[in-house]
Design an enzyme around this catalytic site. Structure first.
Site, short mmCIF file in Angstrom:
data_model
loop_
_atom_site.label_atom_id
_atom_site.label_comp_id
_atom_site.label_asym_id
_atom_site.label_seq_id
_atom_site.Cartn_x
_atom_site.Cartn_y
_atom_site.Cartn_z
N LYS A 36 46.08 46.32 26.11
CA LYS A 36 46.23 45.71 27.43
C LYS A 36 44.85 45.62 28.12
CE LYS A 36 50.66 45.70 26.52
NZ LYS A 36 51.00 46.76 25.61
N ARG A 93 40.25 56.90 7.03
CA ARG A 93 41.39 57.30 7.88
C ARG A 93 40.98 58.39 8.86
NH1 ARG A 93 44.73 60.33 5.39
NH2 ARG A 93 44.64 59.15 3.45
N ASP A 135 50.64 58.10 30.55
CA ASP A 135 50.28 56.81 29.96
C ASP A 135 49.63 55.99 31.08
OD1 ASP A 135 50.24 54.13 29.18
OD2 ASP A 135 52.05 54.29 27.97
N TYR A 186 58.03 52.06 29.17
CA TYR A 186 58.08 51.08 28.09
C TYR A 186 59.26 51.44 27.19
CZ TYR A 186 56.65 48.21 24.17
OH TYR A 186 56.63 47.29 23.16
C1 LIG Z 1 52.76 51.18 29.42
C2 LIG Z 1 52.77 50.86 27.96
N1 LIG Z 1 52.50 51.83 27.08
C3 LIG Z 1 52.51 51.59 25.74
C4 LIG Z 1 52.80 50.34 25.24
C5 LIG Z 1 52.78 50.10 23.76
O1 LIG Z 1 51.54 49.56 23.42
P1 LIG Z 1 51.26 48.69 22.10
O2 LIG Z 1 51.93 47.36 22.30
O3 LIG Z 1 49.77 48.60 22.05
O4 LIG Z 1 51.84 49.43 20.95
C6 LIG Z 1 53.06 49.30 26.12
C7 LIG Z 1 53.34 47.98 25.52
O5 LIG Z 1 53.72 47.01 26.01
C8 LIG Z 1 53.06 49.55 27.51
O6 LIG Z 1 53.33 48.57 28.40
#
Ligand SMILES: Cc1ncc(COP(=O)(O)O)c(C=O)c1O
Length: 396
Positions: free
Chosen positions: A211, A61, A186, A114
């Site tokens: 992604k 972990r 992000d 998101y």
């Molecule tokens: C901009 C963005 N940040 C975070 C996330 C969350 O990521 P995850 O699906 O890997 O948990 C997404 C998911 O679609 C996203 O589009």
């Protein structure tokens, strides 16, 4: 029991034989270290580790050599001191919030983000008496006005999802840092190939590595990159909260990241072409793509970004049913959530991520019946453009 006296039994040999030697391999690729724990040669080694005299792994972990290779690669690409991996992009965001926000603190996020991140703030951070202010993206004035005593974080995507708003990170960082507020970006949609937010003053960059970083629609992972101190805070939080990734996903991520720049060049090129063609099409009401002069943040994007990414959002001049017909007529993109992979994906947020939201609520966030989000993959651009044009004609 062994048939051969003096030799350990079958089970003992099955567990231990061949395992402890572990010669240094000359493999070109980093192996998948599929282990949950690490052994110490003797108690002196354990003590040396505990006293910080040697660096090594202890328990699964807290670290894994396959993840470490990914963390080093991401830190290098982001121009960061260090990076840390998580089980998913959501886990990167929730662990960051829990690690960096004090009880009763205040957080600022943007409205175009998101949905689950906003949901975490609304449903979980409130339990810690953390208040969240939601501001319009890309407005440094609104950001300045929202900062108050006790504000500790400004969190935003850049570009945002799904309207691809681009934050003026240097300005946002200046305003926030003057008041002691940390800036967390992000950067999932940008990737370090298109924008390096740390170089523009952000304190931390997060990614849904699911992604573009992974890039092949085959893994879930999250990541954060930043200075030593903030990454150590997050690494400690992963060790306690438990949202670590696994060695197989880390290996896929490592492999995917090797082609990140190549893939991003294709995503950028195809999406710009698609956005231009859609904008010129009579059945398309509006296109959001930061590479278009019509996008509200085009100037900021041109100043800060080296490419505009692979996602194009657009609204058809059509109702819900006709928009669904268009999506169904597309032959190349899969109808699927997510983005950033080699396969093109298409979705209507109204029947995907905002399905369970009341109409008024989703309209507040601009999610109309005819909004479509397309993640351009690495197929030939000509084929994708032809497919979209064909679907627009057929779905009349
Ligand atoms: C901009 C963005 N940040 C975070 C996330 C969350 O990521 P995850 O699906 O890997 O948990 C997404 C998911 O679609 C996203 O589009």
């Amino acid at each position: 029991m062994s048939d051969d006296p003096g030799r350990p039994g079958d089970s003992t040999r099955a567990v231990h034989a061949g395992e402890r030697a572990q010669p240094q391999s000359d493999a070109v690729t980093t192996p998948i270290y599929q282990t949950s724990t690490y052994w110490f040669r003797d108690s002196a080694e354990l003590r040396a580790y505990q006293e910080g005299r040697i660096e090594r792994d202890e328990y699964g972990r807290y670290g894994n050599p396959t993840w470490r290779a990914v963390e080093r690669k991401l830190a290098d690409l982001e121009g960061a001191d260090d990076a840390v991996l998580f089980a998913s992009g959501m886990c990167a965001a929730t662990t960051t919030f829990l690690a960096l926000l004090p009880r009763g603190g205040h957080l600022i996020v943007t409205s175009d983000c998101y949905r689950r991140t906003r949901q975490f703030c609304r449903e979980y951070l409130v339990k810690l008496d953390v208040e969240t202010t939601v501001i319009e993206p890309a407005s440094v004035e609104k950001l300045e006005a929202a900062i108050r005593p006790g504000t500790s974080l400004f969190f935003t995507e850049s570009p945002t999802n799904p309207f691809l708003r681009v934050i003026d990170v240097p300005e946002a960082a200046r305003v926030c840092h003057e008041r002691g507020v940390r800036v967390v970006i992000d950067g999932t949609f940008a990737t370090p190939v298109n924008h390096r937010a740390l170089g523009d003053g952000a304190d931390l960059v997060l990614h849904s590595a699911t992604k573009y970083l992974g890039g092949h629609n085959d893994l879930l992972a999250g990541a954060a990159a930043g200075g030593h101190e903030i990454i150590e805070e997050l690494r400690k939080a992963v060790g306690i909260l438990g949202g670590c990734t696994d060695a197989n996903s880390a290996y896929l991520l490592l492999r995917g990241m090797k082609t990140l720049a190549l893939r991003m060049a294709r995503h950028n090129e195809t999406a710009l072409r698609v956005a231009r063609r859609l904008e010129a099409h009579p059945r398309v009401r509006r296109v959001w793509y930061p590479g278009l002069a019509s996008h509200p943040d085009h100037a900021t994007a041109r100043r800060l970004m080296r490419g505009f990414g692979g996602v194009v959002s657009f609204e058809l001049d059509a109702d819900l049913e006709a928009t669904m017909r268009f999506v169904d007529r597309c032959r190349l993109p899969y109808i699927a959530p997510s983005l950033g992979g080699v396969e093109s994906l298409i979705e209507m947020p109204v029947v995907m991520s905002y399905w369970d939201q009341p109409r008024e609520e989703r309209l507040r966030f601009g999610i109309t019946d005819s909004l479509v989000r397309l993640s351009c993959g690495i197929e030939d651009g000509d084929d994708l453009v032809a497919d979209l044009e064909h679907a627009l004609e057929e779905a009349r």
